[in-house]
Design a protein around this motif. Structure first.
Motif, PDB file in Angstrom:
ATOM      1  N   LEU A  40       5.731   9.051 -67.127  1.00 52.18           N
ATOM      2  CA  LEU A  40       6.655   8.020 -67.611  1.00 52.18           C
ATOM      3  C   LEU A  40       8.064   8.487 -67.257  1.00 52.18           C
ATOM      4  CD1 LEU A  40       7.823   5.695 -69.254  1.00 52.18           C
ATOM      5  CD2 LEU A  40       7.210   6.904 -71.356  1.00 52.18           C
ATOM      6  N   VAL A  41       8.672   7.771 -66.315  1.00 52.72           N
ATOM      7  CA  VAL A  41      10.023   8.126 -65.880  1.00 52.72           C
ATOM      8  C   VAL A  41      11.033   7.366 -66.732  1.00 52.72           C
ATOM      9  CG1 VAL A  41      11.665   8.046 -63.963  1.00 52.72           C
ATOM     10  CG2 VAL A  41       9.241   8.513 -63.505  1.00 52.72           C
ATOM     11  N   VAL A  73       9.441  16.842 -68.203  1.00 55.41           N
ATOM     12  CA  VAL A  73       9.706  17.256 -66.821  1.00 55.41           C
ATOM     13  C   VAL A  73      11.158  16.908 -66.517  1.00 55.41           C
ATOM     14  CG1 VAL A  73       9.038  17.035 -64.401  1.00 55.41           C
ATOM     15  CG2 VAL A  73       7.323  16.688 -66.203  1.00 55.41           C
ATOM     16  N   GLN A  74      12.018  17.908 -66.551  1.00 55.49           N
ATOM     17  CA  GLN A  74      13.441  17.635 -66.323  1.00 55.49           C
ATOM     18  C   GLN A  74      13.723  17.508 -64.831  1.00 55.49           C
ATOM     19  OE1 GLN A  74      16.289  19.918 -68.682  1.00 55.49           O
ATOM     20  NE2 GLN A  74      17.641  19.916 -66.893  1.00 55.49           N
ATOM     21  N   VAL A  75      14.430  16.480 -64.472  1.00 57.35           N
ATOM     22  CA  VAL A  75      14.773  16.247 -63.063  1.00 57.35           C
ATOM     23  C   VAL A  75      16.275  15.995 -62.955  1.00 57.35           C
ATOM     24  CG1 VAL A  75      12.499  15.271 -62.539  1.00 57.35           C
ATOM     25  CG2 VAL A  75      14.380  13.754 -63.229  1.00 57.35           C
ATOM     26  N   ALA A  76      16.768  15.975 -61.740  1.00 59.72           N
ATOM     27  CA  ALA A  76      18.197  15.707 -61.534  1.00 59.72           C
ATOM     28  C   ALA A  76      18.364  14.935 -60.240  1.00 59.72           C
ATOM     29  CB  ALA A  76      18.986  17.012 -61.493  1.00 59.72           C
ATOM     30  N   GLU A  77      19.538  14.341 -60.091  1.00 63.56           N
ATOM     31  CA  GLU A  77      19.832  13.581 -58.884  1.00 63.56           C
ATOM     32  C   GLU A  77      19.642  14.461 -57.657  1.00 63.56           C
ATOM     33  OE1 GLU A  77      21.826  13.840 -61.539  1.00 63.56           O
ATOM     34  OE2 GLU A  77      23.929  14.221 -60.981  1.00 63.56           O
ATOM     35  N   GLY A  78      19.152  13.849 -56.587  1.00 68.32           N
ATOM     36  CA  GLY A  78      18.958  14.585 -55.336  1.00 68.32           C
ATOM     37  C   GLY A  78      17.609  15.286 -55.257  1.00 68.32           C
ATOM     38  N   GLU A  79      16.888  15.317 -56.394  1.00 74.61           N
ATOM     39  CA  GLU A  79      15.591  16.010 -56.379  1.00 74.61           C
ATOM     40  C   GLU A  79      14.462  15.036 -56.058  1.00 74.61           C
ATOM     41  OE1 GLU A  79      16.778  19.273 -59.838  1.00 74.61           O
ATOM     42  OE2 GLU A  79      15.006  17.997 -60.112  1.00 74.61           O
ATOM     43  N   ARG A  80      13.381  15.629 -55.560  1.00 75.54           N
ATOM     44  CA  ARG A  80      12.189  14.853 -55.258  1.00 75.54           C
ATOM     45  C   ARG A  80      11.016  15.508 -55.963  1.00 75.54           C
ATOM     46  NH1 ARG A  80      11.595  12.556 -49.057  1.00 75.54           N
ATOM     47  NH2 ARG A  80       9.483  11.786 -49.443  1.00 75.54           N
ATOM     48  N   HIS A  81      10.245  14.713 -56.699  1.00 77.55           N
ATOM     49  CA  HIS A  81       9.102  15.239 -57.453  1.00 77.55           C
ATOM     50  C   HIS A  81       7.915  14.323 -57.205  1.00 77.55           C
ATOM     51  CE1 HIS A  81      11.388  18.041 -60.196  1.00 77.55           C
ATOM     52  NE2 HIS A  81      12.374  17.269 -59.753  1.00 77.55           N
ATOM     53  N   ARG A  82       6.760  14.950 -57.085  1.00 74.53           N
ATOM     54  CA  ARG A  82       5.559  14.153 -56.845  1.00 74.53           C
ATOM     55  C   ARG A  82       4.739  14.079 -58.131  1.00 74.53           C
ATOM     56  NH1 ARG A  82       1.969  12.290 -53.057  1.00 74.53           N
ATOM     57  NH2 ARG A  82       3.333  12.581 -51.271  1.00 74.53           N
ATOM     58  N   PHE A  83       4.353  12.878 -58.530  1.00 76.30           N
ATOM     59  CA  PHE A  83       3.477  12.692 -59.687  1.00 76.30           C
ATOM     60  C   PHE A  83       2.244  11.972 -59.157  1.00 76.30           C
ATOM     61  CE2 PHE A  83       7.900  12.531 -61.010  1.00 76.30           C
ATOM     62  CZ  PHE A  83       7.953  13.640 -61.840  1.00 76.30           C
ATOM     63  N   ARG A  91      -1.167   8.334 -76.465  1.00 77.34           N
ATOM     64  CA  ARG A  91      -1.524   9.500 -75.639  1.00 77.34           C
ATOM     65  C   ARG A  91      -0.311  10.422 -75.597  1.00 77.34           C
ATOM     66  NH1 ARG A  91      -1.911  10.114 -69.117  1.00 77.34           N
ATOM     67  NH2 ARG A  91      -1.567  12.362 -69.271  1.00 77.34           N
ATOM     68  N   PRO A  92      -0.315  11.473 -76.416  1.00 72.78           N
ATOM     69  CA  PRO A  92       0.901  12.271 -76.599  1.00 72.78           C
ATOM     70  C   PRO A  92       1.290  13.099 -75.385  1.00 72.78           C
ATOM     71  CG  PRO A  92      -0.657  12.611 -78.406  1.00 72.78           C
ATOM     72  CD  PRO A  92      -1.395  11.887 -77.336  1.00 72.78           C
ATOM     73  N   ASP A  93       0.364  13.329 -74.448  1.00 66.95           N
ATOM     74  CA  ASP A  93       0.699  14.249 -73.360  1.00 66.95           C
ATOM     75  C   ASP A  93       1.058  13.551 -72.051  1.00 66.95           C
ATOM     76  OD1 ASP A  93      -1.791  13.328 -72.752  1.00 66.95           O
ATOM     77  OD2 ASP A  93      -2.622  15.290 -72.201  1.00 66.95           O
ATOM     78  N   ILE A  94       1.468  12.293 -72.144  1.00 70.08           N
ATOM     79  CA  ILE A  94       2.002  11.655 -70.930  1.00 70.08           C
ATOM     80  C   ILE A  94       3.285  12.393 -70.554  1.00 70.08           C
ATOM     81  CG2 ILE A  94       3.058   9.557 -69.976  1.00 70.08           C
ATOM     82  CD1 ILE A  94       1.320   7.914 -71.862  1.00 70.08           C
ATOM     83  N   PRO A  95       3.384  12.913 -69.335  1.00 72.13           N
ATOM     84  CA  PRO A  95       4.602  13.637 -68.966  1.00 72.13           C
ATOM     85  C   PRO A  95       5.820  12.694 -68.974  1.00 72.13           C
ATOM     86  CG  PRO A  95       2.820  14.071 -67.413  1.00 72.13           C
ATOM     87  CD  PRO A  95       2.370  12.941 -68.269  1.00 72.13           C
ATOM     88  N   LEU A  96       6.871  13.135 -69.660  1.00 74.95           N
ATOM     89  CA  LEU A  96       8.117  12.368 -69.697  1.00 74.95           C
ATOM     90  C   LEU A  96       9.079  12.967 -68.685  1.00 74.95           C
ATOM     91  CD1 LEU A  96       8.782  11.925 -73.530  1.00 74.95           C
ATOM     92  CD2 LEU A  96       7.414  10.516 -71.985  1.00 74.95           C
ATOM     93  N   VAL A  97       9.534  12.142 -67.771  1.00 74.06           N
ATOM     94  CA  VAL A  97      10.373  12.602 -66.675  1.00 74.06           C
ATOM     95  C   VAL A  97      11.767  12.022 -66.868  1.00 74.06           C
ATOM     96  CG1 VAL A  97      10.661  12.597 -64.159  1.00 74.06           C
ATOM     97  CG2 VAL A  97       8.354  12.572 -65.179  1.00 74.06           C
ATOM     98  N   GLY A  98      12.791  12.870 -66.830  1.00 74.48           N
ATOM     99  CA  GLY A  98      14.146  12.336 -66.978  1.00 74.48           C
ATOM    100  C   GLY A  98      15.186  13.424 -66.816  1.00 74.48           C
ATOM    101  N   SER A  99      16.431  13.008 -66.874  1.00 67.86           N
ATOM    102  CA  SER A  99      17.536  13.964 -66.743  1.00 67.86           C
ATOM    103  C   SER A  99      17.678  14.763 -68.041  1.00 67.86           C
ATOM    104  CB  SER A  99      18.829  13.216 -66.445  1.00 67.86           C
ATOM    105  OG  SER A  99      19.185  12.448 -67.574  1.00 67.86           O
TER     106      SER A  99
END
Lengths: 561, 561
Positions: free
Chosen positions: B80-81, B129-139, B100-108
């Motif tokens: 879940l972004v 799952v912490q992310v930032a601008e300019g990054e690329r992550h595969r789910f 479902r408590p373990d859905i990965p939460l993706v955000g800044s």
């Protein structure tokens, strides 16, 4: 400048030679305008309008001024002067005339025609005194002079009142379009002459006191409407107020120009336009008007509908079109023009109508995206002109909420009215003009009187409070039958609920608790119905709150059998 | 361009190699943003927000998206972004994670801090799952790239998603202030690069698509705030959203400059500002902040309060101040700044607050009379830049009511997106991207799910309909006891009413009618409870309607004893 005085007591008797001003509506709110003037035991009333309810007054049809202050003195009323024909100035007249039908109604030709039509529906035949700008009429001690004012309905008047206790000018609603469609300007020269004579108190329309500058000319809308007509490929539907005769005229002219036929939709629109046409306020070229049923047979690009519903009223034709619940089905390419203001409080419903129409493919033109409306009220720039022309000794802003009254008071002080001669009153606040000085001397009750269905005043604040709770939370009613002598429960408690969102099966959990509580009470010899009711209410209320964190209304009923 | 299809059936199975887009919220409304993307049986969710209820949903606390479409497939969700930390994007996360408590939460960083604090209150510990601008992550199959966007909360992101079925760009909420306070620009260059690569579908924020032109710089507000501080002689109270960290920063800076101390008021304001300060998003000079209790001891011209309540929420500190129902008493000379937008639907309550504050003598500065707010959403001029930079093959306007979606669609076609590649969907409308072409293939249920108190979903449309009737008209309940065998009336009917506005004594008139009806029924041998109930309802309903022209809810109760 005065601040609100919640501690104001009843006013003292009016001193001899003094003039008393009692606003019963329109000060602290937009609507139900009504002011009572008293000199030497005689009364003059200016306007008698209604206020439209907000969501805080659920289920209410109309809100009236409280006539209680004058109820025992209706025979002292010399006249009721109506400044113009809008509902917030004439809407409560039928309710006042129910109490004394022969109060003389004073107003311009159009105003009297509109109020007569309304009174006809209430089966009241009023005494009418038709007046016009430039005329002077005496009603007992009140010597009234009438001035033309420009507003969003034709034939509006301001009223100058001379009494031995002082003179005042009440502007009514007005603006100062310098190029009005009917050529009838606000009589600023007349205001100046009256000012030269010396005006003790100016009461002036504050609705747009916060808005800087000057009004846009009503005629500037014509170009916009013409452009909309030029671009419209299919049907055109124009929604506006049923009283806005000039706006309707502009639409009729555009329709004629573009070779379209026009049908009126909505009872008040049809009624008012008939009156306006008969009296010559609306020019209708022959063959332009058709019945709404005839439009069906015509090509969409030949049809114009002029309808009420510009405020998103739930039952209006326009709202029903937006919901696809009307014989007229909106099709892609139709154009809908909302040629009116957006009255505060109606934003949600108008937004829903715009979205509904857009969803079906209509292009919606409204004041947010085109110049299809100008206000009927003078903004700050114009109010300054009036203040400077009249140079009143005292000033009292009227027609507005607190924000508007304060802004107008501020303008008055800027033009040189001394701060202590600026009186900000609310509804019910009594102002006496004594020796040329206006001041607050007390207050009388001036609360809301609600019209709901056929009755006036029996819906009270307490009923409205109940409605708000019921509307938010619903109710749960618990009915228990007890033996009248022993107080013992007979049969099972019955539970009925609406709007609580708590399913009927859920109550299986609480019924034993209620039974327990009643059994314990019976064992303790409690058989007082009020006590048992309280017991039932508490058991149910506690359970609902703990289980659901909600507070529906609990209605316990104890039947003795 | 597509028109609404109320007749849409369930969607066909997703063809192999195709990408499916299912908006569960935010299309056709402002709020509860949530979109589900599906490829090869796997799901990616972007945002999971709440919608705040209007007067049509009385008593409701929050409105959630309907999770039914994914309820059986929660294990297929890769992530879940969350694009940013506003309630209409993260508010429903606790309710989804309950399932479902373990859905990965993706955000800044800031977004995850805010959602974690919220989940903490629900006792949920999420996978982050912490992310930032300019990054690329595969789910799973979803290859996500994150772009900085400028919005009314720091650290907001747009999301590019590459899948074997096609690529898409979801802007989230954004605007394009070219001189942002934190220097963090919307990454238009990144959008352009992604566009060069070929974007099959652009989903872009439509909130301000009807507004022409460009945003005003957030920093232009600083000058206005500084001027307000310079002119204020007494206390200053600033109300704004609890998430608007940049706005709060500007107020803190002004307070420091003018030698005033600041206290935060309101639970969410205190919580969010603590988070923002801890993470370095808010710079607070030492000694600037004080507790609200300490302000009492200070001179009014040394004090600033920053509070929630800018929308006139009934229980907020600001509303209570306006009603003189708060420890902080508004005095003449106080200055109140409403430094926020006016969310549609809140006009009345905000107006009441402004009038209340004005009544007590406060000067109220708001977006109507000063530049103390700029919107967080890109208007038409900026949306055109994005469309021209991305040059998408297909376009789907998101985040908006119909009027906004249509306006945005129009902009897209003006930039050259072919009309048939512009898809206007509503919540629940299923869009498949097949061979580079997006089209509507069906619809799934996506109605409102109501949160009321502690429970989710048990307040239904039918309960709300009952609340609306009860809220408008109240109810009358008639309780009759009948002999279970003969059906004969035992004792007198009991009548209970709330909100009907009909006095208890008035019912003396109708009780005999009800008794009559029941006696006649008993004589006819009718002893069926449902029939007797119907009889009672009809007798009472007819009387009320004829006598009062009202339609309260009639609740007949027949007790067999």
């Amino acid at each position: 400048m005065s601040h609100p005085h919640p501690e104001l007591g009843p006013p003292p008797p009016l001193p001899a030679g003094a003039l008393r001003i009692v606003p019963l509506g329109g000060l602290g709110e937009i609507g139900r305008n009504m002011t009572v003037f008293e000199y030497d035991g005689r009364l003059l009333i200016i306007d008698c309008g209604v206020l439209f309810p907000e969501e805080e007054q659920p289920g209410v049809d109309l809100i009236l001024p409280d006539f209680d202050h004058i109820r025992d003195r209706l025979d002292d009323v010399e006249a009721l002067v109506l400044t113009h024909g809008h509902e917030d100035h004439i809407g409560a007249v039928p309710f006042l005339l129910r109490e004394r039908p022969d109060i003389p109604l004073v107003g311009s030709r159009l105003t009297l025609a509109l109020v007569s039509a309304k009174l006809g529906e209430h089966r009241i035949k009023p005494e009418l005194v038709q007046v016009a700008e430039g005329e002077r009429h005496r009603f007992g001690v009140f010597d009234c002079e009438f001035f033309a004012v420009n507003h969003s309905i034709p034939d509006a008047l301001a009223v100058g009142v001379r009494t031995p206790g002082g003179s005042l000018l009440h502007t009514g609603d007005f603006k100062m379009d310098q190029l009005p469609l009917d050529g009838r300007l606000t009589d600023l020269a007349g205001f100046a002459r009256f000012g030269d004579e010396g005006v003790d108190l100016l009461l002036s329309d504050s609705t747009n006191a916060e808005v800087p500058g000057f009004v846009t000319h009503e005629r500037d809308i014509s170009g916009v409407i013409d452009k909309v007509f030029g671009q419209a490929g299919q049907r055109i539907i124009v929604a506006c107020f049923a009283s806005h005769i000039h706006r309707v005229q502009q639409v009729l002219d555009a329709a004629q120009e573009h070779g379209r036929k026009v049908a009126f939709v909505g009872r008040s629109m049809v009624r008012n336009m008939n009156i306006a046409r008969d009296l010559g306020y609306l020019r209708v070229p022959g063959g332009l008007l058709v019945d709404v049923k005839e439009l069906d047979a015509m090509a969409p690009n030949e049809a114009v509908l002029i309808s009420t519903g510009s405020q998103g009223e739930p039952m209006s034709a326009l709202t029903r079109m937006a919901n696809r619940d009307h014989q007229i089905r909106i099709e892609p390419g139709d154009t809908v023009v909302l040629a009116s203001s957006l009255i505060p409080g109606n934003e949600n419903s108008v937004n829903r109508v715009i979205n509904g129409l857009t969803r079906w493919g209509a292009k919606v033109v409204h004041k947010g995206n085109a110049l299809v409306h100008v206000s009927g009220h003078a903004p700050a720039g114009e109010l300054l002109y009036v203040l400077n022309m009249v140079r009143p000794r005292n000033f009292m802003p009227v027609h507005g909420e607190w924000r508007h009254l304060r802004a107008h008071a501020q303008l008055a002080t800027l033009t040189g009215v001394p701060e202590k001669r600026v009186v900000i009153a609310e509804d019910g606040v009594v102002v006496d003009l004594v020796d040329g000085k206006a001041s607050i001397v007390g207050a009388i009750p001036a609360g809301y009187v609600y019209v709901d269905g056929a009755s006036v005043g029996d819906v009270t604040e307490s009923a409205l409070k109940d409605r708000r709770i019921l509307g938010e939370e619903g109710f749960i009613s618990v009915i228990v039958a007890v033996d009248s002598s022993s107080g013992k429960l007979v049969g099972e408690p019955q539970i009925h609920t609406r709007g609580s969102g708590i399913d009927v099966d859920a109550y299986d959990e609480v019924v034993p608790k209620i039974q327990d509580a009643l059994e314990r009470a019976a064992a303790d010899g409690i058989n007082d119905v009020a006590q048992l009711r309280q017991l039932v209410r508490r058991s149910m209320g506690r359970w609902v709150n703990e289980t659901y964190r909600r507070r529906p209304m609990i209605v316990p009923v104890v039947l003795e059998v």
